[in-house]
Design a protein around this motif. Structure first.
Motif, PDB file in Angstrom:
ATOM      1  N   ALA A 219     -13.397  15.091 -14.520  1.00 20.38           N
ATOM      2  CA  ALA A 219     -14.407  14.587 -15.447  1.00 20.38           C
ATOM      3  C   ALA A 219     -15.827  14.735 -14.913  1.00 20.38           C
ATOM      4  CB  ALA A 219     -14.129  13.110 -15.753  1.00 20.38           C
ATOM      5  N   SER A 220     -15.989  15.247 -13.700  1.00 18.43           N
ATOM      6  CA  SER A 220     -17.310  15.410 -13.073  1.00 18.43           C
ATOM      7  C   SER A 220     -18.091  14.091 -13.055  1.00 18.43           C
ATOM      8  CB  SER A 220     -18.121  16.504 -13.793  1.00 18.43           C
ATOM      9  OG  SER A 220     -17.462  17.741 -13.725  1.00 18.43           O
ATOM     10  N   GLU A 221     -17.408  13.046 -12.714  1.00 18.29           N
ATOM     11  CA  GLU A 221     -18.038  11.728 -12.624  1.00 18.29           C
ATOM     12  C   GLU A 221     -17.313  10.934 -11.550  1.00 18.29           C
ATOM     13  OE1 GLU A 221     -15.472   9.536 -16.161  1.00 18.29           O
ATOM     14  OE2 GLU A 221     -17.465  10.334 -16.626  1.00 18.29           O
ATOM     15  N   THR A 222     -17.816   9.740 -11.270  1.00 17.44           N
ATOM     16  CA  THR A 222     -17.164   8.892 -10.273  1.00 17.44           C
ATOM     17  C   THR A 222     -16.409   7.767 -10.971  1.00 17.44           C
ATOM     18  OG1 THR A 222     -19.138   7.514 -10.080  1.00 17.44           O
ATOM     19  CG2 THR A 222     -18.924   9.381  -8.537  1.00 17.44           C
ATOM     20  N   ARG A 223     -15.412   7.226 -10.258  1.00 17.27           N
ATOM     21  CA  ARG A 223     -14.635   6.117 -10.780  1.00 17.27           C
ATOM     22  C   ARG A 223     -14.461   5.101  -9.677  1.00 17.27           C
ATOM     23  NH1 ARG A 223      -9.152   8.646 -12.579  1.00 17.27           N
ATOM     24  NH2 ARG A 223      -8.643   6.430 -12.870  1.00 17.27           N
ATOM     25  N   GLN A 224     -14.319   3.861 -10.042  1.00 18.74           N
ATOM     26  CA  GLN A 224     -14.195   2.787  -9.066  1.00 18.74           C
ATOM     27  C   GLN A 224     -12.730   2.634  -8.647  1.00 18.74           C
ATOM     28  OE1 GLN A 224     -17.674   2.726  -8.595  1.00 18.74           O
ATOM     29  NE2 GLN A 224     -16.960   0.780  -7.758  1.00 18.74           N
ATOM     30  N   GLN A 225     -12.536   2.468  -7.333  1.00 17.87           N
ATOM     31  CA  GLN A 225     -11.209   2.305  -6.776  1.00 17.87           C
ATOM     32  C   GLN A 225     -11.159   1.022  -5.959  1.00 17.87           C
ATOM     33  OE1 GLN A 225      -8.191   4.143  -6.899  1.00 17.87           O
ATOM     34  NE2 GLN A 225      -7.516   2.262  -5.901  1.00 17.87           N
ATOM     35  N   GLU A 226     -10.232   0.138  -6.260  1.00 17.92           N
ATOM     36  CA  GLU A 226     -10.062  -1.104  -5.513  1.00 17.92           C
ATOM     37  C   GLU A 226      -9.493  -0.797  -4.138  1.00 17.92           C
ATOM     38  OE1 GLU A 226      -7.667  -5.375  -5.817  1.00 17.92           O
ATOM     39  OE2 GLU A 226      -7.254  -3.749  -7.244  1.00 17.92           O
ATOM     40  N   VAL A 227     -10.058  -1.399  -3.116  1.00 16.31           N
ATOM     41  CA  VAL A 227      -9.591  -1.235  -1.737  1.00 16.31           C
ATOM     42  C   VAL A 227      -9.242  -2.611  -1.191  1.00 16.31           C
ATOM     43  CG1 VAL A 227     -10.111  -0.410   0.579  1.00 16.31           C
ATOM     44  CG2 VAL A 227     -11.028   0.795  -1.416  1.00 16.31           C
ATOM     45  N   ARG A 228      -8.019  -2.749  -0.735  1.00 16.42           N
ATOM     46  CA  ARG A 228      -7.563  -4.015  -0.174  1.00 16.42           C
ATOM     47  C   ARG A 228      -7.256  -3.838   1.309  1.00 16.42           C
ATOM     48  NH1 ARG A 228      -3.074  -6.083  -4.642  1.00 16.42           N
ATOM     49  NH2 ARG A 228      -4.469  -6.060  -6.477  1.00 16.42           N
ATOM     50  N   CYS A 229      -7.297  -4.970   2.013  1.00 14.25           N
ATOM     51  CA  CYS A 229      -6.935  -4.945   3.431  1.00 14.25           C
ATOM     52  C   CYS A 229      -5.514  -5.456   3.571  1.00 14.25           C
ATOM     53  CB  CYS A 229      -7.900  -5.833   4.225  1.00 14.25           C
ATOM     54  SG  CYS A 229      -7.525  -5.863   5.999  1.00 14.25           S
ATOM     55  N   VAL A 230      -4.769  -4.860   4.465  1.00 13.96           N
ATOM     56  CA  VAL A 230      -3.424  -5.328   4.778  1.00 13.96           C
ATOM     57  C   VAL A 230      -3.277  -5.340   6.284  1.00 13.96           C
ATOM     58  CG1 VAL A 230      -2.391  -3.024   4.690  1.00 13.96           C
ATOM     59  CG2 VAL A 230      -0.958  -5.017   4.344  1.00 13.96           C
ATOM     60  N   GLN A 231      -2.630  -6.388   6.792  1.00 11.10           N
ATOM     61  CA  GLN A 231      -2.468  -6.524   8.244  1.00 11.10           C
ATOM     62  C   GLN A 231      -1.441  -5.528   8.751  1.00 11.10           C
ATOM     63  OE1 GLN A 231      -0.994 -10.319   9.491  1.00 11.10           O
ATOM     64  NE2 GLN A 231      -1.102  -9.837  11.668  1.00 11.10           N
ATOM     65  N   GLY A 232      -1.761  -4.894   9.873  1.00  6.99           N
ATOM     66  CA  GLY A 232      -0.832  -4.017  10.542  1.00  6.99           C
ATOM     67  C   GLY A 232      -0.112  -4.742  11.666  1.00  6.99           C
ATOM     68  N   LEU A 233       1.204  -4.604  11.742  1.00  7.88           N
ATOM     69  CA  LEU A 233       2.012  -5.304  12.740  1.00  7.88           C
ATOM     70  C   LEU A 233       2.844  -4.287  13.497  1.00  7.88           C
ATOM     71  CD1 LEU A 233       3.097  -8.039  13.892  1.00  7.88           C
ATOM     72  CD2 LEU A 233       4.834  -7.964  12.068  1.00  7.88           C
ATOM     73  N   HIS A 234       2.771  -4.350  14.856  1.00  7.77           N
ATOM     74  CA  HIS A 234       3.622  -3.465  15.649  1.00  7.77           C
ATOM     75  C   HIS A 234       4.581  -4.323  16.465  1.00  7.77           C
ATOM     76  CE1 HIS A 234       1.237  -4.383  19.280  1.00  7.77           C
ATOM     77  NE2 HIS A 234       0.155  -4.240  18.501  1.00  7.77           N
ATOM     78  N   LEU A 235       5.856  -3.892  16.481  1.00  8.65           N
ATOM     79  CA  LEU A 235       6.923  -4.646  17.143  1.00  8.65           C
ATOM     80  C   LEU A 235       7.676  -3.735  18.096  1.00  8.65           C
ATOM     81  CD1 LEU A 235       8.332  -6.544  14.010  1.00  8.65           C
ATOM     82  CD2 LEU A 235       6.664  -7.386  15.678  1.00  8.65           C
ATOM     83  N   TRP A 236       8.085  -4.323  19.229  1.00  7.08           N
ATOM     84  CA  TRP A 236       8.784  -3.557  20.264  1.00  7.08           C
ATOM     85  C   TRP A 236      10.292  -3.772  20.144  1.00  7.08           C
ATOM     86  CZ3 TRP A 236       7.444   0.160  23.556  1.00  7.08           C
ATOM     87  CH2 TRP A 236       8.373   0.515  24.548  1.00  7.08           C
ATOM     88  N   ARG A 237      11.059  -2.691  20.342  1.00 10.47           N
ATOM     89  CA  ARG A 237      12.508  -2.753  20.416  1.00 10.47           C
ATOM     90  C   ARG A 237      12.952  -2.101  21.716  1.00 10.47           C
ATOM     91  NH1 ARG A 237      11.499  -6.021  17.299  1.00 10.47           N
ATOM     92  NH2 ARG A 237      11.981  -6.096  15.062  1.00 10.47           N
ATOM     93  N   ASN A 238      14.091  -2.554  22.224  1.00 17.14           N
ATOM     94  CA  ASN A 238      14.515  -2.153  23.570  1.00 17.14           C
ATOM     95  C   ASN A 238      15.055  -0.731  23.657  1.00 17.14           C
ATOM     96  OD1 ASN A 238      13.831  -4.650  24.748  1.00 17.14           O
ATOM     97  ND2 ASN A 238      15.781  -5.549  24.033  1.00 17.14           N
ATOM     98  N   SER A 239      15.501  -0.164  22.567  1.00 16.38           N
ATOM     99  CA  SER A 239      16.080   1.182  22.632  1.00 16.38           C
ATOM    100  C   SER A 239      15.939   1.865  21.282  1.00 16.38           C
ATOM    101  CB  SER A 239      17.568   1.113  23.014  1.00 16.38           C
ATOM    102  OG  SER A 239      18.325   0.475  21.995  1.00 16.38           O
ATOM    103  N   SER A 240      16.081   3.165  21.306  1.00 16.70           N
ATOM    104  CA  SER A 240      15.995   3.928  20.051  1.00 16.70           C
ATOM    105  C   SER A 240      17.174   3.628  19.136  1.00 16.70           C
ATOM    106  CB  SER A 240      15.952   5.431  20.352  1.00 16.70           C
ATOM    107  OG  SER A 240      17.124   5.839  21.048  1.00 16.70           O
TER     108      SER A 240
END
Length: 945
Positions: A219-240
């Motif tokens: 459309a050769s124009e701009t549009r508004q996009q909602e941006v939200r934040c989400v928490q990133g969590l990393h967890l350790w496991r003992n083996s593959s």
């Protein structure tokens, strides 16, 4: 009927005769053959018409790349992607694709990982977060060095973010973006910005939400996009293994569309250290198409960049970054929207087209058996080997012509299914399959004896194979998770093999048309996803197996094609070589005999003669029947039916033997055993010294048959019938022409061009005469005629009798008839058959003398004078026997030795003076009287027993 001086016809002579007959037959059916060959023309034209309609629809302005006017008068237009709508963008040129920021594929809020009964790890968030949509997105880590791995995990998620409104996309390179929108097959439009779903920034601690201005390239124009934040969590496991188990259980508990406990990714840092960066990454492939459609792009690159960036920052400092700036579509020229309809429909449509030949071949084979035409040819000397060779070659020629016309015409009018794929591959595929199809038709024909049944089954196979292929087998082929071994097993069914091969041609031509490249080439057969190679191998092996099996079953089952052979008939030559004791059955008695009923002296004398001939065979006896029997098994609770009860008969050359008997007496069953239509239950017969149980193929070369029912090809003329059967008897050239002319003249089918008319236009009598001519052409040594004069007018019947009289001079003839006059005129000896037994045997005069030693006296008076008539007869002969009485008409048998003819005349003259005599007569015994007397005597005996 000219003499065949060259002995039995050779293989090539038989093959030539059958080929000529088939070509003539097909010439008569020219319209049917043209319709069959023209069928592919109409199908190709239909495809072209549909393709034209599809092309017209796709060529409408709404499907073209958009244009816009530059000046007010619209004399100048500019066209391109920026002037198009979204549904036109696919066909437009894209010289400068938009740069989109890279995304992670994150789970939707309701699917993010949490504590459940099947994932009991306590470091996961509580399951209640799914209800509020507050669950973090989780990454799992493992490796050989936990402290290093957890340190690297701290660098996976980036810190705070400040959007730059002037360079919004550039500022997004410093954060992790994620979306749970469906990826597409192209990056022309990033679906995260155009799906209506929020875009997420993944951070250790969330900042306030905000919106972005996103450029719209359409459309050769701009549009508004909602941006939200989400928490990133990393967890350790003992083996593959723990990681793999957790990922698997989260997926396994969900449905086929989504997992219910999804993770963003999982990392195994293995032996990573300061000098070595080694990592394995798990990613979510749920969003990738595996159903045969073009695969969606998978959002994996950002996961790899995260691990690389974390490693660099840990060992080189926080200021060191590996920026991942953007992803973009490749530049491309504009294309015209097209759809190759023929390739799209190819598998199902062309499967039906090619399979149409199967019921045609099948019904043709079964027709010859149902009408007993094959056994008729066999009885006149046509062997199984030339029949198979010529029939197979004929059907192969028709099939090849059909397919060549189909491919050539389809190619000429531009059907891409044919033009894009390599023609040599197509030829090999079609050639192997049509050979397999013909072999299958021969195989299936062995178990059918009715054309209607075979036709129904044939067309069920046609449409059933196509529908099962499209709506069952098709999905298995396109399902990458379905075991390939089971695909091969399913392809053992020829219909699925055909469908798979056509499917491969269609796929390659469709993609070739879409991408502007060639279709299937020989090098493509080595591709693991291409099933053509395995299909060719399967069909070729099946062809090599099915054809000999079909021939074997044809010989062993023999439904409508003659006497069944022993299941190990092919070992006969081997037995002869290996076993000195192996002998062909000789002229000897066949088993013991037990007779419940006392035989007449003449029948017993004939039996003794047969036994003597079996011990000391004479060359001049053409036929010797040794206690031959036929018993039909009981069905539906009915007892066994004894059709022939131990018949013994000898017949020298030059004799015509007549068989008389009421309907159901067993005459036709006896003839059918002698000509090879049915096998004896016990006993046997020898024709020219050959056993009918084992040597029928050799007996056929010197045998002629006029069956009870007319066995003719309705589209062939009388002359063409005689030419065919004359060739089977090894007549050639002038001898063949002369024999045919004489045959037509002898049965009064020569004059007026009758012999050149199609037999389907003959009257019943003309067909009978033609069958008699066929049975006598080529000088057969033994001829069987089953009621040959049925339906003939008196003149034609007398003419036919003269033909048979001349023919019997140097051959043995067995004739069945219901005409006593015919039997008396033609037959040297007669046998009266009643209830499966030969009741008497002798020449007509002997039988009349033996069973007719009386006069038949008939007188008609008024009813009240019947006693006077009976008294008159008793005065002439006290032993007279009344045999008929109705409404004043009485008939008496008077023994010849008791009266004189003059006395009878005198007594009648005296009686006329005492009462009124309306009519009277005195006759000698006729053959008909003998027949009735013998038949009634047997029936009376059966009632008493």
């Amino acid at each position: 009927m000219a003499d065949s001086s060259h002995g039995p016809a050779s293989f090539m002579v038989q093959a030539n005769a059958l080929l000529r007959k088939n070509l003539t037959f097909q010439k008569r059916n020219l319209r049917t053959n043209i319709r069959l060959i023209a069928f592919p023309f109409f199908l190709c034209l239909l495809l072209v018409l549909i393709q034209h309609l599809v092309d017209n629809e796709l060529d409408k302005p709404k499907n073209k790349c958009g244009c816009s006017c530059v000046d007010t008068r619209c004399e100048t237009k500019v066209c391109g992607i920026e002037y198009s709508t979204l549904d036109q963008a696919f066909t437009c040129p894209v010289p400068h694709p938009v740069n989109w920021p890279p995304f992670l594929q994150i789970p939707a809020p309701e699917f993010r990982a949490s504590r459940t009964d099947f994932t009991p790890f306590l470091d996961l968030p509580d399951d209640s977060c799914k209800m509020t949509g507050s669950c973090p997105v989780t990454i799992i880590l493992t490796g050989g060095n936990q402290s290093l791995g957890q340190s690297l995990a701290g660098n996976l998620f980036m810190g705070a973010f400040s959007p730059n409104s002037s360079h919004i996309f550039s500022s997004l390179t410093s954060v992790l973006l994620g979306s749970y929108s469906e990826p597409k097959i192209t990056n022309f439009l990033e679906p995260a910005f155009f799906s209506g779903l929020p875009v997420y920034i993944i951070q250790p601690q969330c900042a306030p939400n905000f919106s972005l201005s996103v450029p719209d390239p359409i459309a050769s124009e701009t549009r508004q996009q909602e941006v939200r934040c989400v928490q990133g969590l990393h967890l350790w496991r003992n083996s593959s293994s723990e990681v793999n188990d957790e990922l698997y259980k989260g997926y396994q508990q969900g449905n086929s569309e989504r997992k219910i406990n999804e993770f963003v990714a999982a990392y195994d840092f293995l032996d990573t250290n300061e000098h070595n960066f080694n990592v394995s990454i798990w990613y979510n492939s749920t969003y990738k198409n595996d159903n045969g459609n073009p695969p969606n792009l998978v959002r994996v690159p950002r996961s790899v960049n995260m691990a690389s960036n974390a490693y660099l920052q840990f060992f080189r400092g926080a200021g060191t970054k590996m920026l991942f700036e953007f992803v973009k579509e490749m530049p491309k020229p504009g294309i015209k929207l097209s759809l190759d309809f023929s390739s799209l429909l190819s598998a199902l449509f062309f499967t039906w087209v090619i399979l149409q030949l199967f019921p045609v071949i099948l019904t043709s084979l079964v027709y010859e058996k149902e009408r007993n035409l094959r056994i008729m040819m066999k009885m006149h000397g046509l062997g199984d080997d030339p029949y198979w060779m010529i029939s197979y070659a004929y059907f192969l020629f028709i099939s090849l012509t059909y397919m060549l016309v189909f491919v050539m015409f389809g190619s000429l009018i531009g059907i891409k299914f044919f033009t894009l794929n390599d023609y040599s591959i197509q030829f090999v595929f079609y050639f192997i399959y049509i050979n397999l199809q013909i072999s299958l038709a021969f195989l299936v024909a062995t178990v059918f004896s009715k054309v209607k049944t075979a036709s129904v089954i044939g067309y069920i196979c046609v449409f059933g194979s196509g529908l099962l292929g499209r709506f069952l087998f098709h999905f298995f082929v396109e399902d990458a998770s379905f075991p390939r071994g089971w695909i091969i097993v399913m392809e053992l069914y020829p219909g699925f093999s055909l469908y798979r091969g056509l499917y491969e041609f269609g796929q390659y031509s469709f993609l070739g048309s879409y991408m502007g490249i060639d279709g299937m080439q020989w090098k493509d057969l080595s591709d693991s996803t291409n099933g053509m190679e395995e299909v060719l191998i399967i069909m070729f092996v099946e062809w090599m197996v099915v054809l000999p099996v079909a021939y074997y079953l044809d010989q062993v089952l023999a439904l409508g094609s003659g006497v069944r052979k022993h299941p190990l008939f092919f070992m006969e030559k081997f037995w002869k070589k290996r076993s000195p004791s192996f002998r062909r059955p000789s002229l000897r008695r066949q088993g013991s005999r037990v007779f419940v009923q006392m035989e007449k002296a003449d029948v017993s004398q004939e039996r003794e003669k047969v036994e003597q001939l079996l011990l000391e065979p004479r060359v001049n006896h053409a036929i010797i029947c040794d206690n031959i029997k036929k018993v039909y098994p009981g069905k539906d609770g009915n007892p066994e039916k004894f059709a022939v009860r131990g018949l013994s008969l000898s017949l020298p050359r030059g004799e015509c033997f007549g068989i008389l008997g009421p309907n159901g007496a067993g005459k036709t069953s006896f003839i059918n055993m002698m000509i090879g239509l049915i096998t004896p239950t016990s006993g046997t017969a020898f024709v020219q010294g050959l056993d009918i149980r084992t040597d029928m193929d050799k007996i056929y070369t010197s045998m002629g048959v006029c069956p009870q029912h007319d066995l003719l090809w309705e589209t062939l003329t009388g002359r063409e019938h005689l030419l065919f059967y004359g060739r089977l008897k090894n007549l050639k050239g002038a001898a063949l022409t002369q024999a045919v002319e004489e045959s037509l003249k002898s049965v009064n089918l020569f004059h007026g061009g009758v012999g050149d008319k199609q037999s389907g236009k003959y009257s019943g009598g003309m067909k009978r005469r033609l069958n008699v001519a066929i049975s006598l052409i080529g000088d057969p040594k033994v001829v069987y005629m089953d009621e040959p004069s049925t339906g003939l007018d008196p003149a034609s019947r007398n003419n036919l009798w003269n033909v048979v009289k001349r023919a019997k001079q140097d051959r043995a003839i067995i004739l069945t008839t219901h005409s006593m006059e015919e039997a008396e005129v033609l037959c040297d000896r007669l046998g009266i058959f009643v209830d499966g037994n030969l009741q008497c045997i002798g020449n007509p005069k002997e039988l009349k003398a033996r069973y007719g030693g009386s006069y038949v006296f008939t007188m008609t008076t008024s009813s009240n004078q019947e006693d006077d008539v009976e008294n008159l007869v008793r005065s002439l002969s006290p032993n007279a026997n009344k045999i008929y009485h109705i409404s004043g008409t009485q008939k008496f048998e008077i023994p010849k030795q008791e009266v004189k003819i003059a006395d009878v005349f005198q007594a009648v003259e005296n009686a006329k003076k005492m009462f009124t005599i309306h009519a009277w007569g005195l006759a000698d015994t006729t053959l008909e009287d003998v027949f009735i007397k013998v038949a009634q005597g047997v029936q009376a005996l059966n009632v008493l027993s």
